[in-house]
Design an enzyme around this catalytic site. Structure first.
Site, mmCIF file in Angstrom:
data_model
loop_
_atom_site.group_PDB
_atom_site.id
_atom_site.type_symbol
_atom_site.label_atom_id
_atom_site.label_comp_id
_atom_site.label_asym_id
_atom_site.label_seq_id
_atom_site.Cartn_x
_atom_site.Cartn_y
_atom_site.Cartn_z
ATOM 1 N N GLY A 27 0.852 -1.183 0.000
ATOM 2 C CA GLY A 27 0.000 0.000 0.000
ATOM 3 C C GLY A 27 0.889 1.234 0.000
ATOM 4 N N GLY A 30 4.433 0.061 1.577
ATOM 5 C CA GLY A 30 5.055 -1.040 0.842
ATOM 6 C C GLY A 30 5.478 -0.638 -0.563
ATOM 7 N N ALA A 58 3.375 -9.889 -0.675
ATOM 8 C CA ALA A 58 2.023 -10.359 -0.347
ATOM 9 C C ALA A 58 1.061 -9.180 -0.327
ATOM 10 C CB ALA A 58 2.025 -11.050 1.018
ATOM 11 N N LYS A 119 2.957 -0.014 14.518
ATOM 12 C CA LYS A 119 2.994 0.378 15.952
ATOM 13 C C LYS A 119 1.905 -0.286 16.762
ATOM 14 C CE LYS A 119 1.227 3.261 13.029
ATOM 15 N NZ LYS A 119 1.519 4.371 12.160
ATOM 16 N N GLU A 143 11.704 0.660 13.552
ATOM 17 C CA GLU A 143 11.972 2.110 13.569
ATOM 18 C C GLU A 143 10.795 2.921 13.024
ATOM 19 O OE1 GLU A 143 14.918 4.063 14.654
ATOM 20 O OE2 GLU A 143 13.107 5.282 14.537
ATOM 21 N N ILE A 150 11.661 9.923 11.436
ATOM 22 C CA ILE A 150 12.486 10.445 12.544
ATOM 23 C C ILE A 150 13.025 9.247 13.332
ATOM 24 C CG2 ILE A 150 12.575 12.040 14.491
ATOM 25 C CD1 ILE A 150 9.970 13.269 13.513
ATOM 26 N N LYS A 219 2.360 4.658 19.855
ATOM 27 C CA LYS A 219 3.725 5.198 19.765
ATOM 28 C C LYS A 219 4.235 5.607 21.159
ATOM 29 C CE LYS A 219 2.880 6.726 15.051
ATOM 30 N NZ LYS A 219 2.258 7.767 14.222
ATOM 31 N N GLY A 321 3.541 9.211 5.794
ATOM 32 C CA GLY A 321 3.647 9.243 4.334
ATOM 33 C C GLY A 321 4.527 8.110 3.821
HETATM 34 P P1 NDP Z 1 -2.169 0.578 3.379
HETATM 35 O O1 NDP Z 1 -3.569 0.357 3.831
HETATM 36 O O2 NDP Z 1 -1.897 1.654 2.385
HETATM 37 O O3 NDP Z 1 -1.579 -0.773 2.779
HETATM 38 C C1 NDP Z 1 -1.811 -2.037 3.346
HETATM 39 C C2 NDP Z 1 -1.324 -3.106 2.418
HETATM 40 O O4 NDP Z 1 -1.517 -4.368 3.059
HETATM 41 C C3 NDP Z 1 -2.077 -3.173 1.073
HETATM 42 O O5 NDP Z 1 -1.169 -3.390 0.027
HETATM 43 C C4 NDP Z 1 -2.987 -4.370 1.231
HETATM 44 O O6 NDP Z 1 -3.221 -5.096 0.036
HETATM 45 C C5 NDP Z 1 -2.132 -5.248 2.122
HETATM 46 N N1 NDP Z 1 -2.955 -6.217 2.827
HETATM 47 C C6 NDP Z 1 -4.083 -6.024 3.541
HETATM 48 N N2 NDP Z 1 -4.555 -7.195 4.035
HETATM 49 C C7 NDP Z 1 -3.701 -8.149 3.581
HETATM 50 C C8 NDP Z 1 -3.636 -9.542 3.718
HETATM 51 N N3 NDP Z 1 -4.566 -10.215 4.421
HETATM 52 N N4 NDP Z 1 -2.616 -10.230 3.134
HETATM 53 C C9 NDP Z 1 -1.690 -9.567 2.415
HETATM 54 N N5 NDP Z 1 -1.688 -8.223 2.249
HETATM 55 C C10 NDP Z 1 -2.685 -7.530 2.828
HETATM 56 O O7 NDP Z 1 -1.312 0.809 4.699
HETATM 57 P P2 NDP Z 1 0.004 1.689 4.877
HETATM 58 O O8 NDP Z 1 0.984 1.332 3.858
HETATM 59 O O9 NDP Z 1 -0.372 3.112 5.065
HETATM 60 O O10 NDP Z 1 0.482 1.194 6.331
HETATM 61 C C11 NDP Z 1 1.095 -0.053 6.504
HETATM 62 C C12 NDP Z 1 1.654 -0.131 7.915
HETATM 63 O O11 NDP Z 1 2.613 0.896 8.097
HETATM 64 C C13 NDP Z 1 0.630 0.052 9.036
HETATM 65 O O12 NDP Z 1 0.986 -0.764 10.119
HETATM 66 C C14 NDP Z 1 0.788 1.506 9.413
HETATM 67 O O13 NDP Z 1 0.420 1.782 10.754
HETATM 68 C C15 NDP Z 1 2.274 1.678 9.247
HETATM 69 N N6 NDP Z 1 2.716 3.034 9.030
HETATM 70 C C16 NDP Z 1 2.112 3.801 8.063
HETATM 71 C C17 NDP Z 1 2.542 5.090 7.842
HETATM 72 C C18 NDP Z 1 1.906 5.966 6.829
HETATM 73 O O14 NDP Z 1 2.230 7.166 6.787
HETATM 74 N N7 NDP Z 1 1.034 5.448 5.957
HETATM 75 C C19 NDP Z 1 3.633 5.666 8.642
HETATM 76 C C20 NDP Z 1 4.206 4.774 9.623
HETATM 77 C C21 NDP Z 1 3.750 3.518 9.797
HETATM 78 P P3 NDP Z 1 -3.982 -4.456 -1.219
HETATM 79 O O15 NDP Z 1 -3.012 -3.487 -1.815
HETATM 80 O O16 NDP Z 1 -4.245 -5.623 -2.095
HETATM 81 O O17 NDP Z 1 -5.213 -3.781 -0.695
HETATM 82 N N1 HSE Z 2 -1.326 7.447 10.646
HETATM 83 C C1 HSE Z 2 -0.032 7.766 11.139
HETATM 84 C C2 HSE Z 2 0.062 9.250 11.327
HETATM 85 C C3 HSE Z 2 1.019 7.286 10.190
HETATM 86 O O1 HSE Z 2 -0.805 9.974 10.833
HETATM 87 O O2 HSE Z 2 0.995 9.696 11.996
HETATM 88 C C4 HSE Z 2 2.417 7.434 10.744
HETATM 89 O O3 HSE Z 2 2.654 6.582 11.802
#
Ligand code: NDP
Ligand code: HSE
EC number: 1.1.1.3
Length: 446
Positions: A27, A30, A58, A119, A143, A150, A219, A321
């Protein structure tokens, strides 16, 4: 929890050997992890001592377009991917708790090092995950779980491991900071600001976690655990979000020279007989406009650390982000891969201090109380006496006329007092005939 004794030694694969990587989730985070892994592949090979090889990704929906990734690498079977022999490090960027917990534990138990940005998972299950990593002699890195780019976790885990930390506080949620900043600087509507923060990739999949303060509380739990060498879990953190903050609160704060921020505050508290405890809390907080945290805008985060020998330190940067978070994930990935190649393990957590948690009612804090009172002689004196009887001293009392001349607006700022005494006085005031309405009660810091 048992302290991490790093008993298992990972002997390493040897220089030049590839390190197989499985990425779970493609997402916001990733996608940038995979992009930067590819763009910087040559640099990473030099830094690690062997190339990183993406073995699989995945996702949940295989039909989505995924530019930049070979379709053959995609799978919706994360469980099989993580235990493959050619996978050395698993990157978990799915989110949620139960399913990633299962995957991360399975990966650790299978001898894979894990890097996670999650987190919520770490704050709920740190002991179990650390024990599994110890038992397998592999790394568990997180991290990105606190303030994205940060390097807060590394700073607490390594850089300040030789110091005593007394306070860690700051802005650790980008979404709520974005919303509060938009409401303060442009008068934006709450829902519009949240929609924009979601569009920009800052918000969690379920933004309730952001606006209710849960994300910041996770956090805070992680920072307090690392900083005070004491296990603090998500459920141990007192948590209030920003959903009750109104445009009127923001306007009133502005007029009084404050801004409202959602702060995470982790403190070592020493009581009158010298006993120490640990408090971790998240709530909207008024801070003076001149305070450095007041100018932390948009989705930026900032964290202050007060340490015995180091003094005060401030960390500022991108707290949310895709790319900023990927930067932290990749830093961990390089560390975990380097250990796979050369042997050894990263420093783990150590919760030897086992300090008790401070009951929330005992936490020292300050209140800013905005109320409408009957405008007649003696009311102010009566209210002041009530604060005084509870041992709460007042820092400022400001009175403003209201449209209804029979009433006045009274804004009281207290000095520091016990949270429970402050809660009691608010309850007492709300029951008085002279107090028409308590419009808002917001804690104050700085
Ligand atoms: P998203 O919702 O954008 O992405 C989640 C991803 O996980 C998608 O690709 C989704 O697949 C996949 N997914 C969901 N369920 C499954 C499953 N059962 N099996 C395999 N894959 C699955 O989340 P983010 O990228 O925003 O966040 C990911 C993590 O990072 C979270 O823990 C979040 O707290 C953390 N994080 C996010 C930050 C941010 O700014 N966004 C900052 C710091 C931490 P599909 O693409 O097919 O829907
Ligand atoms: N949803 C979180 C935020 C992503 O807005 O700070 C970063 O951890």
């Amino acid at each position: 929890m048992t302290a991490n004794n790093q008993s298992s030694f990972n002997p390493g694969k040897g220089t030049g050997e590839p390190v197989g990587v499985a990425v779970l989730g493609m997402g916001t985070v990733g996608t940038d992890v995979i992009r930067l892994m590819s763009e910087n592949a040559e640099h990473f090979t030099h830094r690690i001592g062997g190339p990183l090889e993406l073995k699989g990704v995945a996702v949940s929906d295989l039909s989505k377009e995924r530019p930049g990734v070979d379709r053959d690498l995609l799978t919706d079977d994360a469980r099989s991917l993580i235990t493959r022999d050619d996978v050395d490090v698993v990157v978990e960027v799915i989110g949620g708790i139960d399913y990633p917990r299962e995957l991360v534990l399975a990966a650790l138990n299978a001898g894979k090092s894990v890097v996670t940005a999650n987190k919520a998972l770490v704050a709920a299950h740190a002991d179990e995950l650390a024990e599994a990593a110890d038992a397998a002699g592999v790394d568990l890195y997180f991290e990105a779980a606190v303030a994205a780019a940060i390097p807060v976790v590394g700073m607490l885990r390594r850089s300040l491991a030789g110091d005593q930390i007394n306070r860690i506080f700051g802005i650790v949620n980008g979404t709520t900071n974005y919303i509060l900043d938009a409401m303060t600087s442009t008068g934006a509507d709450y829902d519009d600001a949240l929609a924009e923060a979601t569009r920009l990739g800052y918000a969690e999949a379920d933004p309730t976690a952001d606006v209710e303060g849960h994300d910041a509380a996770s956090k805070a739990a992680i920072m307090a655990s690392l900083g005070f060498h004491t296990r603090v879990k998500f459920d141990d953190v007192h948590c209030e979000g920003i959903t009750q903050i109104t445009a009127d609160d923001i306007e009133a704060a502005k007029k009084a020279g404050y801004v409202i921020k959602l702060l995470a505050i982790c403190e070592r508290i020493t009581d009158s007989v010298g006993d120490e405890s640990v408090s971790a809390r998240v709530h909207p907080t008024l801070i003076p406009e001149a305070h450095p945290l007041a100018s932390v805008n948009e989705s930026y985060n900032a964290i202050y650390v007060d340490a015995e020998a180091a003094g005060s330190l401030m960390f500022y940067g991108n707290g949310a982000g895709g790319a900023p978070t990927a930067s932290a994930v990749l830093g961990d990935l390089v560390g975990a891969a380097r250990n796979k190649v050369h042997g050894g393990r990263a420093p783990g957590e150590n919760t030897y201090a086992e300090l008790p948690l401070t009951p929330f009612g005992d936490v020292p804090t300050r209140y800013h109380i905005d109320m409408s009172v009957v405008d007649r002689a003696g009311v102010l004196a009566d209210l002041s006496a009530r604060f005084s009887r509870k041992g709460i001293s007042l820092r400022t009392v400001r009175q403003e006329e209201q449209e209804r001349h029979s009433h006045a607006r009274l804004i009281v700022v207290t000095h520091q007092a016990r949270e429970s005494d402050l809660q009691d006085i608010v309850k007492e005031l709300s029951e008085l005939d002279d107090v028409q309405e308590i419009t808002s009660v917001i804690r104050l810091d700085g």
